[in-house]
Design a protein around this motif. Structure first.
Motif: not given
Length: 483
Positions: A362-366
């Motif tokens: 999973c990639q999490i971009r914030s």
């Protein structure tokens, strides 16, 4: 005809006449007493509105009376007004004109009337008193009056309008500047009311937000009606507005409280329904198994049933834990809010589920540049982020790795958090009303429980926020939280 006998007797005993308005819009039936008070016979004058305006009413009262009368005729707007009427001696007598609903009693009449009550005071003295009372009333009720003359193409305000709108006395109001008197979101409403009144004679009575010269916004009640000339053409608009800001803001605050109470009652009702339904199903199963155990003699069969009892007992315990979580949300919402950085809350959540994130690629971009922190209960913000992230990973699309985008922003002064994913999505046509329901699931994951979003919604709403969802099957899902 007048149906109230008591009122009829009063009319005969006092100097009071009336006009009965006939169905023909150009005819009125003048009562005998109306002629008698002024000293006329029916042959001396023509009993119609146009004749009355041209020959009997004082010139300074013509415009207002014509507007009031035609609005009563066309739009059924009742009125009260002082006017002076010429008698046979060539002098003007002062009357108070009153229509059906403006009377202090119900005359029980199916027909419309205009009543003329003679006032025995000197006209000049009465007018001075009226002007004094008008000024006092305008100031005490914060009510300003205005009119727009279409022929002269000019607008006029009274003293109270200048005071309320905070404009200097030498300012000249203009239709060109009229949009500046209203807040941006209310300008279309103001334009619609004015246009309908000017074009087709539709009066208006509405609540609207206005803006003063010093940019102070306030709520006002705006009332307007058309002005007519002798040919019954609309030649302008006359109106008033009252500053009701304090009352309106209290009303809005009260409505918010009512909405909150209604939402809380709804949640309590749903909670009670869930408790009764879920606990009853477990207890019913337990009761049935106990009865079977008592009726069966075979030890092996009893052992199997006892295993079932253990399973049901475990499920019952899980259900009670879920319900306890919900109760905790409702009882802990009075905790003191403290500044919480979104970045710090997300970091804690990611550290707690790092293995899940890693295993799913999973990639999490914030992006928290829009709102970096918020006054909130830290445990709630962490729980909300945890539920939304684990849901996005749990329901990832089978053909691609999950990507979760988290951002904050401000819109019209309100703070928002948006969490989007590229997962399986939800069929909103089927499940729109069930997304946040307890024990509601929308896919076939064997580990789906259906408690996370229910808790998230309760946590958000317990702190007076809202949560919305947009989703498309095979595209992904976006949750938007307004704090």
């Amino acid at each position: 005809m007048l149906q109230n006998e008591l009122f009829n007797n009063v009319m005969q005993d006092f100097n009071t006449g009336y006009w009965e308005l006939l169905r023909d819009p150009y005819r009125e039936n003048w009562s005998d007493r109306f002629y008698e008070i002024l000293g006329y016979s029916k042959n001396d004058v023509q009993s119609n509105f146009d004749y009355f305006l041209e020959h009997l009413i004082h010139k300074e009262d013509v415009d207002v009376f014509r507007d009031n009368f035609l609005n009563y005729r066309i739009n059924t707007i009742n009125f009260k007004q002082h006017i002076k009427i010429l008698n046979t001696e060539g002098k003007y007598q002062l009357f108070r004109c009153v229509t059906n609903d403006a009377l202090p009693v119900n005359i029980k009449a199916e027909t419309s009337f205009v009543f003329f009550f003679e006032i025995k005071l000197e006209p000049d003295q009465t007018i001075k008193k009226d002007n004094f009372y008008y000024k006092e009333t305008a100031q005490m009720t914060a009510t300003g009056s205005w009119y727009v003359d279409f022929h002269k193409k000019e607008s006029s305000w009274d003293f109270e309008t200048y005071r309320i709108l905070e404009y200097p006395e030498d300012y000249r109001p203009s239709l060109k500047d009229s949009a500046n008197y209203y807040t941006e979101d209310c300008r279309q409403l103001a334009a619609d009311c004015f246009f309908n009144c000017a074009m087709v004679g539709t009066p208006f009575n509405t609540e609207i937000k206005m803006v003063t010269a010093n940019k102070r916004e306030f709520w006002a009640r705006a009332i307007g009606k058309p002005m007519y000339n002798e040919s019954k053409e609309i030649i302008g608009i006359r109106g008033v507005f009252q500053d009701i800001d304090d009352i309106k803001r209290k009303e809005i605050s009260l409505q918010k409280s009512v909405d909150i109470i209604a939402a809380q009652n709804s949640r309590l009702f749903n909670f009670a329904h869930i408790v009764s339904h879920n606990l009853r199903s477990h207890t019913s199963n337990l009761s049935l198994l106990v009865q079977l155990i008592e009726d069966i003699d075979d030890p092996k069969e009893k052992e199997e049933l006892i295993k079932e009892v253990k399973t049901i007992s475990s499920n019952l315990n899980t259900t009670i834990e879920h319900l306890n979580e919900i109760v905790t949300v409702q009882t802990n919402n009075k905790q003191e809010r403290v500044p919480v950085k979104f970045k710090d809350a997300l970091k804690l959540v990611i550290n707690g589920i790092s293995h899940v994130i890693s295993n799913s690629n999973c990639q999490i971009r914030s992006d928290f540049s829009g709102v970096e922190e918020i006054d909130y209960i830290p445990a709630y913000l962490e729980s909300i982020l945890l539920n939304l992230l684990t849901n996005a990973i749990k329901y990832k699309h089978p053909d691609r790795d999950p990507i979760i985008i988290i951002k904050t922003y401000i819109d019209k002064g309100n703070k928002y958090l948006k969490v989007s994913d590229n997962g399986m999505g939800i069929d909103m046509a089927l499940f729109k009303d069930k997304v946040f329901g307890m024990y509601k699931t929308f896919h076939y994951n064997k580990d789906a429980v259906g408690i996370g979003l229910f808790l998230t919604k309760n946590q958000v709403e317990s702190l007076d926020g809202t949560i919305d969802v947009e989703s498309e099957v095979d595209i992904g899902t976006t949750f938007t939280i307004e704090f």
